[in-house]
Design a protein around this motif. Structure first.
Motif, PDB file in Angstrom:
ATOM      1  N   THR A  81       0.831  -1.193   0.000  1.00  0.00           N
ATOM      2  CA  THR A  81       0.000   0.000   0.000  1.00  0.00           C
ATOM      3  C   THR A  81       0.867   1.245   0.000  1.00  0.00           C
ATOM      4  O   THR A  81       1.777   1.376   0.796  1.00  0.00           O
ATOM      5  N   SER A 169      -2.113   0.371  -6.378  1.00  0.00           N
ATOM      6  CA  SER A 169      -0.954   0.675  -5.543  1.00  0.00           C
ATOM      7  C   SER A 169       0.377   0.526  -6.270  1.00  0.00           C
ATOM      8  O   SER A 169       1.416   0.905  -5.740  1.00  0.00           O
ATOM      9  N   ALA A 234      -6.357  -0.109  -2.423  1.00  0.00           N
ATOM     10  CA  ALA A 234      -5.100   0.252  -1.776  1.00  0.00           C
ATOM     11  C   ALA A 234      -4.359   1.295  -2.602  1.00  0.00           C
ATOM     12  O   ALA A 234      -4.261   1.189  -3.820  1.00  0.00           O
ATOM     13  N   GLY A 235      -3.846   2.318  -1.936  1.00  0.00           N
ATOM     14  CA  GLY A 235      -3.094   3.359  -2.614  1.00  0.00           C
ATOM     15  C   GLY A 235      -3.951   4.420  -3.264  1.00  0.00           C
ATOM     16  O   GLY A 235      -3.421   5.297  -3.956  1.00  0.00           O
TER      17      GLY A 235
END
Length: 358
Positions: A81, A169, A234-235
């Motif tokens: 992440t 991510s 994520a990210g």
């Protein structure tokens, strides 16, 4: 991805268990029935996820394969992440959307791409209307149209592209490590990311918003999230927003946006936070979900590139100048009508470009 059968006989993708801390007991008890009901009503998201994974293995080059002009690298493991950036008003720098002035001049990055004969583009293949697989197996979407325009300008052919599917991510690492030349993947321009990559001028405006099942008690990015399991990629800027202010929600992080929709279909999460432009595509896939509340950020998508590739940044900005030109007949407007006219009304023109000195 394993495939299991529900009691009703429908196939469903088996996903890891989502975080359930704080989820109401009634919601937990209703989960299996809700999952079956949603899969009956739509039945395609899990199958699409599995099909995309198989197609990617057969058609797209793996992300870790060597890019033109780079050394061989080991296969990418489970993505980490990215450090979360503060959400809106997120930016501490001035005018993050201001980019380098456009230029058609060649430079070392352009020459390297020409020598390789291909533009290596990091894209999504799971976001309906943005970057996704058509029934005939070809990549399509608003972002894919832009990649083709860049390739045609630099290499003379819109098909002179190596597409690499990357999770949210991995967008920045892929550029920093030279595995792709550009990332065209609904990537928001912000100050935190400008520390690591360069951006073109903005080509689309979006905002974070909540996606929830019709009939849900979730009303938006507000106190109605209390005790609910909310999914983000994520990210993403959505993940950063939820970390900064959760309203008591239990956060669930996954590699890609489509994973959130699969989990919503299976009843493993109660809602999704993502860009409303992405969510509109998901709502078009599944009529049982809808955007709720109002957008709570204002964000701009840009083409991301390596920080050292200033000649490529200027060239992409030149492409975007031409891409926006022509009003309703511009390539931007044609692509917008093709992909979004029926699912994301109200943005019939691109954001105006901003440039900085130097």
């Amino acid at each position: 991805m394993r495939i299991r059968r529900t009691r009703a006989g429908h196939q469903a993708a088996s996903a890891p268990a989502a975080a359930t801390a704080g989820a109401p007991a009634a919601a937990e008890a209703a989960r299996p029935r809700r999952a079956v009901r949603r899969l009956r009503g739509w039945g395609g998201v899990s199958a699409m996820a599995a099909a995309c994974a198989v197609t990617a293995a057969a058609v797209l080059l793996p992300l870790a394969r060597t890019s033109p002009g780079t050394a061989h690298r080991n296969a990418v493991q489970e993505p980490a992440t990215m450090a979360a950036a503060p959400f809106a008003p997120a930016d501490t720098c001035q005018d993050p959307e201001a980019s380098l002035a456009p230029s058609g001049m060649d430079g070392p990055t352009i020459e390297r791409i020409r020598k390789a004969g291909k533009l290596v583009a990091g894209v999504d293949q799971n976001s309906f209307k943005w970057g996704y697989r058509n029934p005939d197996g070809h990549l399509d979407g608003f972002d894919i149209d832009l990649v083709k325009a860049i390739a045609k300008d630099i290499l003379g052919r819109e098909d002179a592209v190596i597409y690499r599917a990357i999770p949210t991510s991995q967008r920045i690492p892929a550029l920093q490590e030279g595995r792709v030349d550009v990332v065209v993947r609904t990537m928001t321009i912000n100050c935190k990311r400008l520390e690591d990559v360069a951006f073109s001028t903005a080509y689309f405006e979006a905002g974070q918003q909540v996606l929830a099942p019709k009939g849900s008690h979730i009303t938006g990015y507000d106190a109605s999230l209390q005790g609910r399991r909310i999914c983000t990629a994520a990210g993403s800027t959505a993940e950063a927003a939820l970390k900064a202010k959760s309203y008591g929600a239990a956060a669930v992080s996954v590699p890609n946006q489509l994973d959130c929709l699969v989990r919503l279909q299976l009843g493993e999460v109660d809602g999704i936070i993502t860009d409303n432009a992405l969510a509109a595509g998901q709502a078009a896939q599944d009529p049982s979900v809808q955007l709720v509340g109002a957008p709570f950020t204002r964000e701009f998508y840009g083409v991301a590139m390596n920080k050292d590739a200033s000649d490529l940044v200027r060239r992409v900005n030149k492409v975007l100048e031409n891409y926006r030109a022509g009003g309703e007949q511009s390539p931007w407007a044609v692509s917008y009508r093709k992909h979004f006219e029926n699912v994301l009304p109200g943005q019939a023109q691109p954001p105006a470009p901003k440039y900085r000195n130097g």
